[in-house]
Design a protein around this motif. Sequence first.
Motif, short mmCIF file in Angstrom:
data_model
loop_
_atom_site.label_atom_id
_atom_site.label_comp_id
_atom_site.label_asym_id
_atom_site.label_seq_id
_atom_site.Cartn_x
_atom_site.Cartn_y
_atom_site.Cartn_z
N HIS A 60 41.44 -25.26 69.48
CA HIS A 60 42.65 -25.80 68.88
C HIS A 60 43.20 -24.83 67.85
CE1 HIS A 60 39.69 -27.20 65.85
NE2 HIS A 60 40.69 -27.06 65.02
N VAL A 61 44.42 -25.07 67.45
CA VAL A 61 45.05 -24.32 66.38
C VAL A 61 45.45 -25.33 65.31
CG1 VAL A 61 47.35 -24.45 67.42
CG2 VAL A 61 46.82 -22.59 65.85
N HIS A 62 45.39 -24.90 64.07
CA HIS A 62 45.76 -25.78 62.96
C HIS A 62 46.85 -25.06 62.17
CE1 HIS A 62 44.11 -29.40 60.77
NE2 HIS A 62 45.17 -29.05 60.09
N LEU A 63 48.03 -25.67 62.09
CA LEU A 63 49.19 -25.04 61.48
C LEU A 63 49.54 -25.66 60.14
CD1 LEU A 63 51.46 -24.96 64.66
CD2 LEU A 63 50.07 -23.09 63.74
N LYS A 64 49.88 -24.80 59.19
CA LYS A 64 50.45 -25.26 57.92
C LYS A 64 51.93 -25.48 58.15
CE LYS A 64 49.11 -21.79 55.32
NZ LYS A 64 48.79 -20.97 54.14
N VAL A 65 52.41 -26.66 57.79
CA VAL A 65 53.82 -27.00 57.96
C VAL A 65 54.37 -27.53 56.64
CG1 VAL A 65 53.52 -27.49 60.43
CG2 VAL A 65 53.36 -29.37 58.79
N ALA A 66 55.69 -27.54 56.52
CA ALA A 66 56.33 -28.02 55.30
C ALA A 66 56.54 -29.53 55.31
CB ALA A 66 57.68 -27.32 55.09
N ASP A 67 56.71 -30.11 56.52
CA ASP A 67 57.05 -31.52 56.64
C ASP A 67 56.39 -32.08 57.91
OD1 ASP A 67 58.77 -33.74 57.83
OD2 ASP A 67 59.75 -33.52 55.87
N ILE A 68 55.45 -33.00 57.74
CA ILE A 68 54.70 -33.57 58.87
C ILE A 68 55.63 -34.24 59.87
CG2 ILE A 68 53.10 -35.42 59.53
CD1 ILE A 68 51.59 -33.02 58.63
N ASP A 69 56.55 -35.08 59.39
CA ASP A 69 57.43 -35.80 60.31
C ASP A 69 58.30 -34.85 61.13
OD1 ASP A 69 56.45 -38.29 59.57
OD2 ASP A 69 57.93 -38.53 57.96
N ARG A 70 58.81 -33.81 60.50
CA ARG A 70 59.62 -32.83 61.21
C ARG A 70 58.78 -32.09 62.26
NH1 ARG A 70 62.09 -27.95 57.84
NH2 ARG A 70 59.94 -27.29 58.03
N ALA A 71 57.56 -31.72 61.90
CA ALA A 71 56.67 -31.04 62.84
C ALA A 71 56.31 -31.95 64.01
CB ALA A 71 55.41 -30.56 62.12
N LEU A 72 56.05 -33.23 63.72
CA LEU A 72 55.75 -34.19 64.79
C LEU A 72 56.96 -34.38 65.71
CD1 LEU A 72 53.64 -36.86 62.88
CD2 LEU A 72 52.83 -35.30 64.68
N GLY A 73 58.16 -34.36 65.15
CA GLY A 73 59.36 -34.45 65.97
C GLY A 73 59.44 -33.32 66.98
#
Length: 165
Positions: free
Chosen positions: A16-29
């Motif tokens: 798997h890969v694990h990404l740092k994102v700024a906004d969980i909801d936006r990334a899930l979208g």
Amino acid sequence: MTSPSYVVPAGTHIGHVHLKVADIDRALGFYCGLLGFELQVMYGTDAAFISAGGYHHHIGLNTWESKGGSPPPPGTTGLFHTAILYPTRADLANALKRVRDSGVTLDGASDHGVSEALYLRDPDQNGVELYWDRPKDQWPKDPDGKLTMFTRRLDLRDLLAQATI
């Protein structure tokens, strides 16, 4: 560089890969809403684990060190892209259709001989490659039988003709 005395077993793969994102909801979208991954579990409000086919997670998304952050500037080290392997060319074509219909712009599209690949960016500007592998017996080889990969323009119209959605 020296020759390794140990070689990982042939069945080894990246889990798997694990990404740092700024906004969980936006990334899930993007990953669930657009690409179609399934949310397996939220880890509080700061992390999500998503997958294809019910696996515990192929992609982890978190804001532990990056909530509200911005992408790293060009010219710095880090992840080039996450590659998502589709089982068939038709599946890749369906992904292309969804990406096109959503208005997301491709960074590129290449035929590598061994695979066909689409390149784009997620909302946090992480590189994403969507691809499928040709059957191994179709991979290009030189007269000595050595693999010869290349990069050529991918015919997107031909790929889209394979879409089933």
